[in-house]
Write an enzyme that holds these catalytic residues in place. Structure first.
Site, PDB file in Angstrom:
ATOM      1  N   MET A 107      10.826  -7.112   4.018  1.00  0.00           N
ATOM      2  CA  MET A 107      11.032  -7.887   5.242  1.00  0.00           C
ATOM      3  C   MET A 107      12.390  -8.591   5.321  1.00  0.00           C
ATOM      4  O   MET A 107      12.505  -9.648   5.929  1.00  0.00           O
ATOM      5  CB  MET A 107       9.895  -8.910   5.409  1.00  0.00           C
ATOM      6  CG  MET A 107       8.522  -8.280   5.542  1.00  0.00           C
ATOM      7  SD  MET A 107       8.398  -7.142   6.933  1.00  0.00           S
ATOM      8  CE  MET A 107       8.270  -8.314   8.274  1.00  0.00           C
ATOM      9  N   ARG A 108      13.397  -8.020   4.688  1.00  0.00           N
ATOM     10  CA  ARG A 108      14.751  -8.560   4.836  1.00  0.00           C
ATOM     11  C   ARG A 108      15.631  -7.470   5.420  1.00  0.00           C
ATOM     12  O   ARG A 108      15.429  -6.289   5.122  1.00  0.00           O
ATOM     13  CB  ARG A 108      15.371  -8.980   3.497  1.00  0.00           C
ATOM     14  CG  ARG A 108      14.612  -9.908   2.644  1.00  0.00           C
ATOM     15  CD  ARG A 108      14.539 -11.346   3.020  1.00  0.00           C
ATOM     16  NE  ARG A 108      15.545 -11.888   3.898  1.00  0.00           N
ATOM     17  CZ  ARG A 108      15.404 -13.074   4.483  1.00  0.00           C
ATOM     18  NH1 ARG A 108      14.313 -13.779   4.304  1.00  0.00           N
ATOM     19  NH2 ARG A 108      16.330 -13.547   5.249  1.00  0.00           N
TER      20      ARG A 108
ATOM     21  N   GLU B 283       1.162   7.188   6.964  1.00  0.00           N
ATOM     22  CA  GLU B 283       2.323   6.710   6.190  1.00  0.00           C
ATOM     23  C   GLU B 283       2.165   7.062   4.716  1.00  0.00           C
ATOM     24  O   GLU B 283       3.118   7.488   4.051  1.00  0.00           O
ATOM     25  CB  GLU B 283       2.464   5.183   6.312  1.00  0.00           C
ATOM     26  CG  GLU B 283       2.864   4.685   7.679  1.00  0.00           C
ATOM     27  CD  GLU B 283       3.081   3.167   7.683  1.00  0.00           C
ATOM     28  OE1 GLU B 283       3.648   2.641   6.716  1.00  0.00           O
ATOM     29  OE2 GLU B 283       2.664   2.514   8.661  1.00  0.00           O
TER      30      GLU B 283
ATOM     31  N   SER C   6       0.834  -1.212   0.000  1.00  0.00           N
ATOM     32  CA  SER C   6       0.000   0.000   0.000  1.00  0.00           C
ATOM     33  C   SER C   6       0.867   1.261   0.000  1.00  0.00           C
ATOM     34  O   SER C   6       0.491   2.282  -0.590  1.00  0.00           O
ATOM     35  CB  SER C   6      -0.972  -0.006   1.179  1.00  0.00           C
ATOM     36  OG  SER C   6      -0.297   0.150   2.404  1.00  0.00           O
ATOM     37  N   ASN C   7       2.036   1.215   0.634  1.00  0.00           N
ATOM     38  CA  ASN C   7       2.943   2.372   0.552  1.00  0.00           C
ATOM     39  C   ASN C   7       3.502   2.518  -0.861  1.00  0.00           C
ATOM     40  O   ASN C   7       3.653   3.637  -1.357  1.00  0.00           O
ATOM     41  CB  ASN C   7       4.084   2.240   1.564  1.00  0.00           C
ATOM     42  CG  ASN C   7       3.671   2.702   2.949  1.00  0.00           C
ATOM     43  OD1 ASN C   7       3.527   3.898   3.200  1.00  0.00           O
ATOM     44  ND2 ASN C   7       3.425   1.756   3.840  1.00  0.00           N
TER      45      ASN C   7
ATOM     46  N   ASN D  62      13.636   3.929   4.632  1.00  0.00           N
ATOM     47  CA  ASN D  62      12.649   2.972   5.104  1.00  0.00           C
ATOM     48  C   ASN D  62      11.518   3.724   5.781  1.00  0.00           C
ATOM     49  O   ASN D  62      11.730   4.803   6.324  1.00  0.00           O
ATOM     50  CB  ASN D  62      13.292   2.007   6.111  1.00  0.00           C
ATOM     51  CG  ASN D  62      12.318   0.946   6.604  1.00  0.00           C
ATOM     52  OD1 ASN D  62      11.545   0.388   5.816  1.00  0.00           O
ATOM     53  ND2 ASN D  62      12.348   0.667   7.902  1.00  0.00           N
TER      54      ASN D  62
ATOM     55  N   HIS E 265       8.720   3.179   8.802  1.00  0.00           N
ATOM     56  CA  HIS E 265       8.493   2.283   9.931  1.00  0.00           C
ATOM     57  C   HIS E 265       7.281   2.773  10.729  1.00  0.00           C
ATOM     58  O   HIS E 265       7.156   3.966  11.001  1.00  0.00           O
ATOM     59  CB  HIS E 265       9.741   2.266  10.831  1.00  0.00           C
ATOM     60  CG  HIS E 265       9.586   1.348  12.002  1.00  0.00           C
ATOM     61  ND1 HIS E 265       9.691  -0.021  11.886  1.00  0.00           N
ATOM     62  CD2 HIS E 265       9.279   1.598  13.302  1.00  0.00           C
ATOM     63  CE1 HIS E 265       9.475  -0.570  13.073  1.00  0.00           C
ATOM     64  NE2 HIS E 265       9.227   0.389  13.950  1.00  0.00           N
TER      65      HIS E 265
ATOM     66  N   LEU F 216      19.007  -5.662   5.222  1.00  0.00           N
ATOM     67  CA  LEU F 216      20.117  -5.501   4.288  1.00  0.00           C
ATOM     68  C   LEU F 216      21.425  -5.475   5.080  1.00  0.00           C
ATOM     69  O   LEU F 216      21.503  -4.862   6.149  1.00  0.00           O
ATOM     70  CB  LEU F 216      19.943  -4.201   3.486  1.00  0.00           C
ATOM     71  CG  LEU F 216      18.704  -4.173   2.583  1.00  0.00           C
ATOM     72  CD1 LEU F 216      18.430  -2.750   2.090  1.00  0.00           C
ATOM     73  CD2 LEU F 216      18.864  -5.124   1.407  1.00  0.00           C
TER      74      LEU F 216
ATOM     75  N   ASP G 142      20.740   2.465   7.882  1.00  0.00           N
ATOM     76  CA  ASP G 142      22.161   2.179   8.092  1.00  0.00           C
ATOM     77  C   ASP G 142      22.260   0.686   8.429  1.00  0.00           C
ATOM     78  O   ASP G 142      21.343  -0.069   8.159  1.00  0.00           O
ATOM     79  CB  ASP G 142      22.789   3.103   9.152  1.00  0.00           C
ATOM     80  CG  ASP G 142      22.171   2.899  10.517  1.00  0.00           C
ATOM     81  OD1 ASP G 142      21.386   1.945  10.699  1.00  0.00           O
ATOM     82  OD2 ASP G 142      22.485   3.701  11.425  1.00  0.00           O
TER      83      ASP G 142
HETATM   84  C1  GRF Z   1       3.949  -0.543   6.733  1.00  0.00           C
HETATM   85  O1  GRF Z   1       3.285  -0.397   7.949  1.00  0.00           O
HETATM   86  C2  GRF Z   1       5.361  -0.032   6.840  1.00  0.00           C
HETATM   87  O2  GRF Z   1       5.503   1.036   7.729  1.00  0.00           O
HETATM   88  C3  GRF Z   1       6.111  -1.235   7.376  1.00  0.00           C
HETATM   89  O3  GRF Z   1       5.507  -2.327   6.725  1.00  0.00           O
HETATM   90  C4  GRF Z   1       4.167  -1.995   6.364  1.00  0.00           C
HETATM   91  C5  GRF Z   1       4.068  -2.221   4.896  1.00  0.00           C
HETATM   92  O4  GRF Z   1       2.757  -2.075   4.430  1.00  0.00           O
HETATM   93  N1  GRF Z   1       7.524  -1.118   7.149  1.00  0.00           N
HETATM   94  P1  GRF Z   1       2.477  -1.993   2.882  1.00  0.00           P
HETATM   95  O5  GRF Z   1       3.041  -3.278   2.251  1.00  0.00           O
HETATM   96  O6  GRF Z   1       3.150  -0.779   2.345  1.00  0.00           O
HETATM   97  O7  GRF Z   1       0.990  -1.931   2.754  1.00  0.00           O
END
Ligand code: GRF
Length: 200
Positions: free
Chosen positions: A93-94, A177, A16-17, A110, A112, A96, A144
């Protein structure tokens, strides 16, 4: 006309981001363009957004490589090939490695879902609720070698409501976000973020 900054977005899930970034970049006046979407997961729902916006998508899963080094060498090669200026992690979800990150200083960002340095790591919404915190939010930061620990670029707070569940709180943070990441990318592409880091 100045050239748009070239951006790769790395995802692992629903994206979604990524979608909010693609929408922002679809404005011809926006100073950045997404030139590549890379997913660590073949089944990531977010890949569809890249396809919908006619952006090249690539699955590059660590499990298909013998070592983390080999996986990151491939990532690096693809990013260089696409002449990427910035790498935006969006639910990637890795972790780096420091070796990879050091190749891209102040070029990996990133997002968060917490007000860092509070609540790094996973399950931030549940932990905020368990603590009875009254404020929550999200952070865009440079990456970092540490987990959710690089220099903070910008943060946005949201209130925690008395009857919030993990789901209602997550949705409130996620909506913010979706505003914050494109805003930061705009400032980054306009050279304003680096300027701020130089003057402080
Ligand atoms: C978001 O909450 C982001 O802040 C975190 O992982 C989630 C990813 O959501 N790092 P999406 O895949 O962008 O919907």
């Amino acid at each position: 006309m100045t050239l748009k900054k070239r951006v790769a977005v790395l995802i692992s899930g629903r994206g979604s981001n990524l979608l909010s970034l693609l929408v922002a970049c679809s404005d011809p006046a926006f100073p950045a363009e997404i030139v590549l979407v890379i997913s660590n997961e073949p089944a990531a729902g977010g890949l569809k957004h890249g396809v919908d916006f006619k952006v090249p998508t690539l699955v590059c899963a660590q499990r298909d490589f013998k070592t983390k080094e080999a996986h990151e060498a491939k990532l690096n090669q693809v990013l260089l090939h696409h002449r990427v200026d910035y790498i935006l992690l969006a639910g990637y979800m890795r972790i780096l490695s420091p070796a990879f990150v050091n190749r891209w200083p102040f070029r990996i960002l990133n997002i968060h879902p917490s007000l860092l340095p509070d609540y790094p790591g996973l399950d931030t919404h549940a932990r905020v609720l368990a603590d009875g915190a009254t404020m929550h939010g999200c952070t865009v930061h440079f990456v970092d070698g540490t987990v959710d620990g690089g220099p903070v670029i910008e943060q946005r707070a949201v209130p925690v409501m008395p009857h919030d569940t993990e789901e209602t709180l997550a949705a409130r943070v996620l909506a913010v976000e979706h505003e914050l990441y494109p805003e930061v990318l705009r400032e980054l592409a306009e050279g304003k973020v680096i300027q701020r880091f130089r003057t402080h």
